[in-house]
Design an enzyme around this catalytic site. Structure first.
Site, short mmCIF file in Angstrom:
data_model
loop_
_atom_site.label_atom_id
_atom_site.label_comp_id
_atom_site.label_asym_id
_atom_site.label_seq_id
_atom_site.Cartn_x
_atom_site.Cartn_y
_atom_site.Cartn_z
CB VAL A 1 43.48 6.84 18.73
CG1 VAL A 1 44.01 6.53 17.36
CG2 VAL A 1 43.38 8.33 18.62
CD GLU B 1 0.24 -5.85 5.36
OE1 GLU B 1 0.96 -6.86 5.74
OE2 GLU B 1 -0.14 -5.62 4.34
CB ALA C 1 -0.85 -0.02 1.15
CD GLU D 1 36.08 10.60 22.86
OE1 GLU D 1 36.55 10.31 21.55
OE2 GLU D 1 35.02 11.38 22.65
CG ASP E 1 14.22 4.44 7.45
OD1 ASP E 1 15.31 4.69 8.00
OD2 ASP E 1 13.96 3.68 6.53
CD GLU F 1 -3.85 -7.39 2.38
OE1 GLU F 1 -3.36 -6.25 2.40
OE2 GLU F 1 -4.75 -7.73 3.24
N GLY G 1 -0.39 -5.14 0.53
CA GLY G 1 -1.57 -5.02 -0.44
C GLY G 1 -1.47 -5.80 -1.92
CG ASP H 1 46.56 -0.07 17.47
OD1 ASP H 1 45.26 0.14 17.62
OD2 ASP H 1 47.38 0.47 18.33
N1 LIG Z 1 33.71 2.02 22.43
C1 LIG Z 1 32.50 2.66 22.30
O1 LIG Z 1 31.33 2.44 22.72
C2 LIG Z 1 32.62 3.95 21.37
C3 LIG Z 1 31.43 4.33 20.51
C4 LIG Z 1 31.64 5.52 19.70
C5 LIG Z 1 32.52 6.03 19.44
N2 LIG Z 1 33.70 5.77 20.35
C6 LIG Z 1 35.05 6.53 20.38
O2 LIG Z 1 35.78 5.74 19.47
C7 LIG Z 1 37.57 5.91 19.61
C8 LIG Z 1 37.95 4.60 20.00
O3 LIG Z 1 37.42 3.94 21.08
P1 LIG Z 1 37.32 2.44 21.28
O4 LIG Z 1 36.50 2.20 22.29
O5 LIG Z 1 37.67 1.71 20.03
O6 LIG Z 1 38.89 2.48 22.28
P2 LIG Z 1 40.16 1.45 22.23
O7 LIG Z 1 40.72 1.76 23.42
O8 LIG Z 1 39.33 -0.02 22.32
O9 LIG Z 1 40.91 1.34 21.17
C9 LIG Z 1 41.69 2.32 20.63
C10 LIG Z 1 42.90 2.02 19.85
O10 LIG Z 1 43.77 3.05 19.48
C11 LIG Z 1 44.99 2.60 19.51
N3 LIG Z 1 45.78 3.79 19.45
C12 LIG Z 1 46.21 4.71 20.67
N4 LIG Z 1 47.00 5.69 19.81
C13 LIG Z 1 47.08 5.46 18.75
C14 LIG Z 1 47.75 6.01 17.62
N5 LIG Z 1 48.54 6.99 17.62
N6 LIG Z 1 47.59 5.71 16.20
C15 LIG Z 1 47.02 4.32 16.14
N7 LIG Z 1 46.20 3.87 17.10
C16 LIG Z 1 46.54 4.26 18.25
C17 LIG Z 1 45.30 1.79 20.82
O11 LIG Z 1 46.24 0.88 20.78
C18 LIG Z 1 43.93 1.04 20.86
O12 LIG Z 1 43.95 -0.09 19.80
C19 LIG Z 1 37.26 7.01 20.94
O13 LIG Z 1 37.34 8.15 20.65
C20 LIG Z 1 35.84 6.72 21.53
O14 LIG Z 1 35.29 7.60 22.18
C21 LIG Z 1 33.74 4.87 21.18
#
Ligand SMILES: NC(=O)c1ccc[n+]([C@@H]2O[C@H](COP(=O)([O-])OP(=O)(O)OC[C@H]3O[C@@H](n4cnc5c(N)ncnc54)[C@H](O)[C@@H]3O)[C@@H](O)[C@H]2O)c1
Length: 716
Positions: free
Chosen positions: A402, A140, A69, A404, A297, A120, A117, A345
């Site tokens: 990397v 549906e 539909a 946060e 969506d 149907e 639909g 990494d």
């Molecule tokens: N875990 C979550 O739920 C989530 C969700 C959304 C966003 N994020 C964001 O994603 C980013 C990564 O988070 P994560 O949970 O994967 O962290 P994590 O600790 O699992 O992984 C980070 C990786 O980065 C590597 N690293 C550090 N310095 C580096 C460099 N100079 N070059 C290359 N690699 C390097 C570390 O060795 C590690 O393997 C952060 O900014 C976090 O805020 C995380």
């Protein structure tokens, strides 16, 4: 030509056979909209009037058969109220029955998607021939309704109660093999043979070699089971369907009740019963929310599509920095969807872990027979692990994942910017840090954006694409395009700490912490919020996200919005983090975790948690579930409204979809804006005012106060 209209044409093919063809003018697909229904009626009447018609084949002039539909017409239609919907269904039934009752055999040639639909209508024919390229189904229930053009009446009479319950209550699509096995179609043939097969079948029916009258009689009579058999079939399916759908999704149960009540009736009485129950489903808030969600969506995807068209840039080679939880997930997703990606990494163990995770996910797909071992190795070969920046000059986008930490991130950006082409995009997967701030110090801030994936990357549909103050349209557009290519739904948002999703999630956590501070039991809070519809309550969510991560992110949010996100008390999560209880990953958080039989962490209550947090919570107190819901939801919804005011998110439908796709906002509530509409903005503002003493997070912003005063709504 017997008939030609805007949707249907009827042409005599010779030997008394008429081809009724659906080809909706001005549309790429066939859908059962008001025009098509009117035209179908006229075409049926023309066939009925024509002399010497001996048989009909129903075909499609488009690559799809009928997608269903026209959902855009539902909202207006259902606004007519229960009786209005009943009348609408009865009118539709009349048209379909008139076609079904034509005094000649009818064969439908299902060439492509045939849903809702469309299915149907196909059921009105005596015979159904399906192409190997087609899909059929009655989806549906996913919209909070159920088939209302005779599907619940005809399907059980064609394929039996058990099968029909499964088709209708789950709403799942059926491939040709499954449709044939269940008896929903009579033959499956290659696409190029479809028309001939349908013609051959109708000729056999005309010649009396197929007993089409018996086939039709089955559909006009009650279901062929005696009363006891029917009772048993329905009682057992009611328990299963009721248990699966739960109280928040009433449509499958309404469909079953309709099928049960109508099973003992002839077609016309049965159709009247279907109309009665369909109307009940159509006017539920769940149907309103789920239909709204479908439309939202589509709108979000359309917006993303127009973003993507703004750039000619193609992302042929990506790179991800960091092979952790997120970096590994991003590499996997990119590879699965065909974009080669370099995964860098600084630790080889991290690279091994990242690759292993991708390997595990792919192995599961191989085990389930979804992909071949060869496809798995091709996918894996698209991920190139490395510890150095060797091939970065050929990279079109770098996605940074990397740790946060702004200092680490900025150092990494400075390092890579010198190694890549002038037009390479640098995207950060930061979850909270302002993208504009991160771009400071870059030589080409116009190439810098945020690309916020959610954990686990392969499962979560949302990507927030964050536009920093200096991000160029081209960089945003190319990032949107890549997100789509990676199978995600991108929503473009403006920059601020936490962007949209985390900015509204943290006030929700703040509401949770205040409740605990005031003596609420975290298990009671989880229970109330799960009953409200969240996939997990806030304490459990904290455990899954990782409490250390959450506390860290909360700090960034507090700095960004000190007027309302800086807590003036020590919260339970911080205390638990102080005791190294980080959640699932350390086996202990609010709950304790031990692996279940499948090795998945299973939570159980932990008395120690209560001991540890004693110093920061009031004496245990019971809160009514409604109060728990209000105290968690009000801060979140207020913040959503602030984000709309500040244009962090561009529209209510983008806000709602981001919440549903990013953090699992209960879909049957349709998102925060739909939730506000359904409860009434004025009622919400009154609720917020009731909790005003808890501080600014509970203060309804101007947008909502204005809407409350004018009786405004987010959706028409
Ligand atoms: N875990 C979550 O739920 C989530 C969700 C959304 C966003 N994020 C964001 O994603 C980013 C990564 O988070 P994560 O949970 O994967 O962290 P994590 O600790 O699992 O992984 C980070 C990786 O980065 C590597 N690293 C550090 N310095 C580096 C460099 N100079 N070059 C290359 N690699 C390097 C570390 O060795 C590690 O393997 C952060 O900014 C976090 O805020 C995380």
């Amino acid at each position: 030509m017997l008939y030609s209209g805007p949707a249907f044409s009827a042409a005599a093919l010779g030997d008394g056979i008429v081809e009724l063809k659906f080809d909706l003018a001005g549309d790429s697909v066939n859908k059962m909209n008001a025009t098509a229904l009117r035209d179908f009626d006229a075409a049926t009447q023309a066939i009925a009037r024509a002399p010497d018609v001996k048989g009909v084949i129903l075909t499609s002039g488009k690559p799809v058969f009928i997608v269903g539909a026209d959902i855009t017409e539902f909202t207006g239609m259902f606004a007519a109220g229960e009786q209005g919907v009943v009348d609408f269904c009865l009118a539709g039934h009349k048209l379909f029955a008139a076609f079904e009752d034509l005094p000649v055999p009818k064969v439908v040639a299902i060439n492509g998607v045939c849903l809702g639909g469309g299915m149907e209508l196909a059921l009105c024919c005596e015979y159904r021939v399906m192409s190997t390229a087609a899909t059929v189904g009655l989806p549906e229930v996913k919209l909070g309704i159920f088939p209302g053009l005779g599907g619940t009446v005809r399907l059980p009479r064609v394929i039996g109660i058990d099968n029909a319950v499964e088709w209708i209550a789950t709403g799942s699509d059926k491939k040709p093999d499954a449709a044939l096995k269940d008896g929903a179609v009579d033959a499956v043939v290659a696409p190029e043979q479809l028309r001939d097969a349908a013609l051959a079948m109708v000729k056999e029916a005309i010649a009396g070699k197929l007993d089409w009258k018996a086939k039709r009689a089955e559909k006009l009579a009650p279901v062929k089971l005696n009363a006891i058999e029917q009772m048993m079939a329905f009682t057992s399916s009611m328990a299963v369907v009721g248990g699966k759908a739960g109280p928040n999704y009433p449509a499958p149960m309404l469909a079953l009740r309709s099928m049960q009540e109508s099973a003992t009736k002839g077609r016309d009485d049965a159709l009247a019963i279907e109309a009665k129950y369909f109307a009940k489903a159509a006017v539920t808030p769940q149907a309103n929310a789920l239909i709204g969600l479908f439309l939202a969506d589509q709108a979000v995807k359309k917006t993303a599509g127009s973003w993507a068209r703004k750039t000619a840039k193609e992302i042929n080679q990506a790179a991800v920095l960091g092979a952790g939880i997120m970096g590994g997930g991003i590499a996997y997703q990119s590879a699965v969807k065909g974009t080669p990606i370099i995964m860098k990494d600084i630790r080889s163990e991290a690279l091994d872990l990242g690759l292993n995770e991708a390997g595990k996910l792919l192995s599961k797909q191989v085990e389930k027979g979804r992909i071949t071992a060869e496809a798995m190795s091709t996918t894996l070969s698209r991920i190139r692990p490395t510890l150095n920046y060797g091939d970065f000059k050929d990279v079109d986008i770098i996605i940074e994942a990397v740790v946060e930490n702004p200092k680490v991130k900025k150092a990494v950006f400075a390092e890579v910017e010198g190694l890549v082409r002038e037009d390479t995009i640098i995207a950060s997967n930061t979850s909270t840090i302002s993208v504009t701030y991160l771009a400071e110090g870059l030589k080409r801030p116009q190439n810098f954006v945020g690309m916020h994936f959610f954990n686990p990357v392969h499962m979560m549909p949302l990507v927030e694409v964050i536009r920093g103050r200096q991000s160029s349209d081209d960089a945003v557009a190319a990032t949107v395009k890549l997100s789509q290519k990676m199978g995600k739904t991108p929503v473009v948002v403006n920059d601020c700490p936490g962007f949209f999703v985390n900015r509204v999630l943290f006030p929700y956590f703040a509401g949770f912490h205040m409740l605990l501070r005031d003596g609420a039991d975290f298990q009671a809070v989880d229970k109330a919020m799960e009953k409200f519809g969240w996939p997990m309550g806030p304490a459990y969510l904290m455990d899954v996200v990782g409490m250390d991560t959450a506390v860290h992110a909360a700090g960034v949010m507090a700095e960004g919005f000190p007027d309302r996100m800086k807590p003036d008390f020590q919260n339970t999560t911080a205390v638990l983090v102080g005791h190294k209880r980080y959640g699932q990953k350390t086996g202990k958080g609010y709950y304790s975790y031990a692996p279940d039989k499948k090795g998945k962490p299973k939570k159980s209550p932990d008395p120690e948690t209560y001991e540890l947090v004693k110093g920061v919570v009031a004496e245990g107190k019971q809160f009514a579930p409604e109060e728990i819901v209000a105290r968690c939801m009000v801060p979140m919804v207020n913040e959503v409204a602030r984000c709309l005011e500040e244009k962090i998110v561009a529209s209510p439908h983008e806000a709602d979809m981001a919440l549903i796709y990013g953090i699992g906002f209960p879909p049957f509530r349709g998102g925060a804006c739909r939730y506000l509409d359904q409860m009434g903005v004025a009622n919400f503002v009154a609720l917020a005012d009731k909790y005003a003493s808890f501080g600014k997070l509970y203060e309804a912003p101007k947008l909502l106060r204005d809407m409350a005063a004018s009786g405004g709504k987010f959706f028409g």
